[in-house]
Design an enzyme around this catalytic site. Structure first.
Site, PDB file in Angstrom:
ATOM      1  CE  LYS A   1      21.580 -46.626 -43.337  1.00 37.39           C
ATOM      2  NZ  LYS A   1      20.895 -46.711 -42.020  1.00 37.39           N
TER       3      LYS A   1
ATOM      4  NE  ARG B   1      18.891 -39.263 -45.297  1.00 31.91           N
ATOM      5  CZ  ARG B   1      18.338 -38.620 -44.270  1.00 31.91           C
ATOM      6  NH1 ARG B   1      18.373 -37.296 -44.235  1.00 31.91           N
ATOM      7  NH2 ARG B   1      17.767 -39.276 -43.292  1.00 31.91           N
TER       8      ARG B   1
ATOM      9  N   GLY C   1      14.323 -57.952 -48.668  1.00 33.10           N
ATOM     10  CA  GLY C   1      13.255 -58.214 -47.717  1.00 33.10           C
ATOM     11  C   GLY C   1      13.363 -59.506 -46.934  1.00 33.10           C
ATOM     12  CB  THR C   2      15.089 -62.593 -47.098  1.00 31.43           C
ATOM     13  OG1 THR C   2      16.360 -62.347 -47.702  1.00 31.43           O
ATOM     14  CG2 THR C   2      14.038 -62.816 -48.172  1.00 31.43           C
TER      15      THR C   2
ATOM     16  CB  ILE D   1      15.674 -54.289 -40.758  1.00 29.09           C
ATOM     17  CG1 ILE D   1      14.518 -53.349 -40.404  1.00 29.09           C
ATOM     18  CG2 ILE D   1      16.274 -53.916 -42.107  1.00 29.09           C
ATOM     19  CD1 ILE D   1      13.936 -53.578 -39.019  1.00 29.09           C
ATOM     20  N   GLY D   2      14.734 -56.581 -42.982  1.00 32.46           N
ATOM     21  CA  GLY D   2      13.878 -56.839 -44.125  1.00 32.46           C
ATOM     22  C   GLY D   2      12.744 -57.797 -43.833  1.00 32.46           C
TER      23      GLY D   2
END
Length: 319
Positions: free
Chosen positions: A133, A137, A12-13, A16-17
């Site tokens: 990715k 998924r 989250g830094t 986008i985070g």
């Protein structure tokens, strides 16, 4: 029905985070507990941002994403994981998914899906940038108890660090550029062809909207965006907001873009992945056959416009 009360943000830094963390914190009245799992190095290198989150009531958990014991401890008391990890760490989510699935507290998982649709068409499964990715998924669909949401937003309508509205260096501008200082643009493909874009601010808002709509977002991909535009319309908005003068413009058509991409992969260049993504976008890989899913999570209104996105890009480039 699974709801979100206690959130753990991972990654989250980052680019986008930060936007996702800020959006979740801004909506903290809807949640009981917000925690950030981050590395000891990040605590040092991004101290101002981390301290700002802590001051707003975010619990900071320091650990190593690759160490199962650290992750298990961080998941205690958490019902929802929001992963925002960068591309280099996407595959590390495989262990995160496995640990979250076995943890008695965790019920929802948002993988770091933000960006290009990795199952857009039959060719998507072979695209090199999509492989990690796609594995994540697959792992999520095989879990026993986890609910999951893939938030797909297309390219970011921002000028940070080589994003779609950024200025490329002269030696790399053939891969696309909107250069405010030089008043020069390199458009990709057909200047009149449509592309969906999403600002990073809106990515954060869309994550929150999906968190607050657990039924509507359960076990599905949400195909969202801020706006639909064309390279020509983007250029016109840049010209308008940078003084009204006409810019110097060139076009890299699709065959030329494919050549650049092939050469970059053959040479092992870092720009190979960005070129592949830009080729995918230029081929129509951001366009959906159905209407966008913003309305599914109550975000049909309130997203940012091309004018707002370009205005922010102009200000950033002129700093």
């Amino acid at each position: 029905m699974t709801t979100t009360s206690n959130i753990l943000i991972i990654g989250g830094t980052g680019l986008i985070g930060e936007h996702i963390s800020n959006a979740i914190v801004a909506a903290r009245q809807h949640f009981n507990r917000i925690a950030l799992f981050t590395s000891a190095n990040t605590i040092f290198t991004k101290s101002a941002f981390v301290d700002g989150l802590r001051a707003q009531g975010v619990e900071i958990i320091v650990g190593d994403i690759h160490l199962a014991d650290d992750v298990r401890e961080a998941l205690t008391g958490i019902d929802t994981v929001v992963s925002c990890v960068g591309r280099a760490v996407i595959a590390a989510q495989l262990q995160l998914v496995a640990l979250a699935d076995r943890h008695p507290d965790v019920r929802r998982f948002f993988p770091s899906e933000y960006g290009t649709d990795v199952v857009h068409n039959a060719a998507s499964a072979a695209e090199l940038p999509h492989q990690a990715k796609l594995r994540v998924r697959a792992a999520l669909t095989e879990t026993k108890d986890l609910e999951y949401t893939y938030l797909v937003t297309g390219p970011y309508a921002d000028a940070d660090r080589g994003l779609y509205l950024s200025a490329s260096s002269p030696e790399n501008e053939a891969g696309g550029s909107f250069d405010v200082r030089r008043k020069r643009a390199v458009l990709l493909g057909d200047p009149a062809a449509q592309i969906n874009l999403t600002t990073m601010r809106d990515v954060g808002q869309l994550v929150v909207a999906a968190l607050l709509h657990p039924v509507e977002s359960k076990n599905r991909a949400l195909l969202c965006n801020s706006f639909t535009t064309t390279p020509a319309e983007i250029l016109a908005e840049f010209e308008r907001q940078s003084g009204g003068e006409k810019w110097e413009v060139s076009v890299t058509d699709l065959p030329a873009l494919k050549r650049l991409e092939k050469e970059a992969w053959a040479r092992g260049e870092a720009r190979a992945v960005p070129l592949s993504l830009r080729r995918i976008w230029t081929e129509g890989g951001t366009l959906y056959e159905k209407e966008r899913d913003n309305g599914v999570v109550g975000m049909e209104e309130g997203v940012e416009s091309l004018e707002v996105a370009v205005g922010r890009a102009v200000r950033l480039q002129m700093q």
